[in-house]
Design a protein around this motif. Sequence first.
Motif, mmCIF file in Angstrom:
data_model
loop_
_atom_site.group_PDB
_atom_site.id
_atom_site.type_symbol
_atom_site.label_atom_id
_atom_site.label_comp_id
_atom_site.label_asym_id
_atom_site.label_seq_id
_atom_site.Cartn_x
_atom_site.Cartn_y
_atom_site.Cartn_z
ATOM 1 N N MET A 1 0.841 -1.194 0.000
ATOM 2 C CA MET A 1 0.000 0.000 0.000
ATOM 3 C C MET A 1 0.879 1.247 0.000
ATOM 4 S SD MET A 1 -2.937 0.999 2.730
ATOM 5 C CE MET A 1 -4.298 1.990 2.200
ATOM 6 N N LYS A 2 0.504 2.261 -0.782
ATOM 7 C CA LYS A 2 1.357 3.437 -0.929
ATOM 8 C C LYS A 2 1.536 4.192 0.381
ATOM 9 C CE LYS A 2 0.639 4.252 -5.854
ATOM 10 N NZ LYS A 2 0.188 5.223 -6.880
ATOM 11 N N PHE A 3 0.475 4.329 1.172
ATOM 12 C CA PHE A 3 0.590 5.030 2.440
ATOM 13 C C PHE A 3 1.571 4.296 3.354
ATOM 14 C CE2 PHE A 3 -3.747 7.202 1.996
ATOM 15 C CZ PHE A 3 -3.148 8.386 1.628
ATOM 16 N N ALA A 4 1.538 2.980 3.331
ATOM 17 C CA ALA A 4 2.442 2.213 4.177
ATOM 18 C C ALA A 4 3.885 2.475 3.783
ATOM 19 C CB ALA A 4 2.122 0.721 4.071
ATOM 20 N N ARG A 5 4.153 2.562 2.477
ATOM 21 C CA ARG A 5 5.520 2.856 2.034
ATOM 22 C C ARG A 5 5.934 4.258 2.446
ATOM 23 N NH1 ARG A 5 3.725 0.023 -2.599
ATOM 24 N NH2 ARG A 5 3.437 1.930 -3.804
ATOM 25 N N PHE A 6 4.988 5.191 2.431
ATOM 26 C CA PHE A 6 5.301 6.548 2.885
ATOM 27 C C PHE A 6 5.671 6.550 4.357
ATOM 28 C CE2 PHE A 6 3.317 10.300 5.031
ATOM 29 C CZ PHE A 6 4.318 11.207 4.726
ATOM 30 N N LEU A 7 4.925 5.811 5.164
ATOM 31 C CA LEU A 7 5.230 5.751 6.591
ATOM 32 C C LEU A 7 6.611 5.172 6.827
ATOM 33 C CD1 LEU A 7 1.830 4.481 8.052
ATOM 34 C CD2 LEU A 7 2.682 6.820 7.941
ATOM 35 N N GLU A 8 6.947 4.137 6.062
ATOM 36 C CA GLU A 8 8.275 3.548 6.204
ATOM 37 C C GLU A 8 9.357 4.529 5.770
ATOM 38 O OE1 GLU A 8 8.070 0.089 3.818
ATOM 39 O OE2 GLU A 8 6.686 -0.974 5.141
ATOM 40 N N GLY A 9 9.097 5.237 4.652
ATOM 41 C CA GLY A 9 10.096 6.153 4.120
ATOM 42 C C GLY A 9 10.308 7.384 4.964
ATOM 43 N N ALA B 1 -9.234 6.824 5.838
ATOM 44 C CA ALA B 1 -9.353 5.378 5.974
ATOM 45 C C ALA B 1 -8.086 4.668 5.512
ATOM 46 C CB ALA B 1 -10.560 4.877 5.178
ATOM 47 N N GLY B 2 -7.491 5.160 4.405
ATOM 48 C CA GLY B 2 -6.255 4.565 3.920
ATOM 49 C C GLY B 2 -5.108 4.729 4.900
ATOM 50 N N LEU B 3 -5.023 5.913 5.499
ATOM 51 C CA LEU B 3 -3.987 6.148 6.498
ATOM 52 C C LEU B 3 -4.176 5.246 7.713
ATOM 53 C CD1 LEU B 3 -3.691 10.037 6.379
ATOM 54 C CD2 LEU B 3 -1.822 8.419 6.017
ATOM 55 N N LEU B 4 -5.404 5.145 8.188
ATOM 56 C CA LEU B 4 -5.667 4.321 9.363
ATOM 57 C C LEU B 4 -5.341 2.855 9.091
ATOM 58 C CD1 LEU B 4 -8.995 5.923 10.631
ATOM 59 C CD2 LEU B 4 -6.743 6.064 11.712
ATOM 60 N N GLU B 5 -5.640 2.401 7.874
ATOM 61 C CA GLU B 5 -5.309 1.020 7.516
ATOM 62 C C GLU B 5 -3.803 0.808 7.522
ATOM 63 O OE1 GLU B 5 -5.739 -2.026 3.703
ATOM 64 O OE2 GLU B 5 -7.090 -0.307 3.877
ATOM 65 N N MET C 1 -1.635 2.484 9.181
ATOM 66 C CA MET C 1 -1.081 2.711 10.512
ATOM 67 C C MET C 1 -1.513 1.668 11.527
ATOM 68 S SD MET C 1 -1.847 6.799 10.369
ATOM 69 C CE MET C 1 -1.896 7.013 12.138
ATOM 70 N N ALA C 2 -2.399 0.762 11.149
ATOM 71 C CA ALA C 2 -2.949 -0.210 12.092
ATOM 72 C C ALA C 2 -1.834 -0.995 12.772
ATOM 73 C CB ALA C 2 -3.901 -1.161 11.367
ATOM 74 N N GLY C 3 -1.877 -1.042 14.089
ATOM 75 C CA GLY C 3 -0.912 -1.812 14.852
ATOM 76 C C GLY C 3 0.442 -1.150 15.027
#
Length: 208
Positions: A1-9, A49-53, A55-57
């Motif tokens: 998921m793109k948001f997940a990659r942003f959080l990692e980056g 919703a995409g961000l929350l998904e 960020m889950a956990g």
Amino acid sequence: MKFARFLEGSSVEAGASGGTGEPTSERTGVQIALLHDGTNMPVAGLIEAGLLEAMAGSGVALLVQPVLAGLGHGAVPRFLADHRPAAVVIAPPLSYDDALGDLCAEAGVTALRLGPIEGDHAMGCDERSAMAALVAALIARGHTRIALVSGADLSPSARLREMGYLDMLAEHGLDRGPSLIVPGDDSFASGQEAARLLFQVSPCPARS
């Protein structure tokens, strides 16, 4: 998921520092902020919703902050200073404003601007090709008069979608006269008014 990659980056993790460089152990926790202007809540809701998904956990909290049109950006530096988010996601149309990205950079906060924007900290889709594909699907079902409710005049996304619409109609030699394009402002009410106007066009696009 793109948001997940942003959080990692953006190195958003427990123990990371916010825009002030202070350790999060002195704060209530790591936070991501979502900035929007309140004009298109369905889209803002999908982004949230995409961000929350993503960020889950993770233990990361989400802050949602409207930046109302006409009030300027004076509230943004205060918001960043008060909450010190580790990163900021800026929803369109706010994301089209370079000044907001600059404010985040000055505060030392990683910002992700959503939409058809160039740069390393931008994320969007190919809206022109997406609209062309949608129109092609309608043509494949036998429709020959296809109308478009366009977006705001100053919206880069709306311009790209209209170009994709016109591309596909031209490719198939179909009518793309101005009566088939009605402007909207991303609100439900403007969509209703546009539909009312299009149903008065002869022949009606809904029946062909």
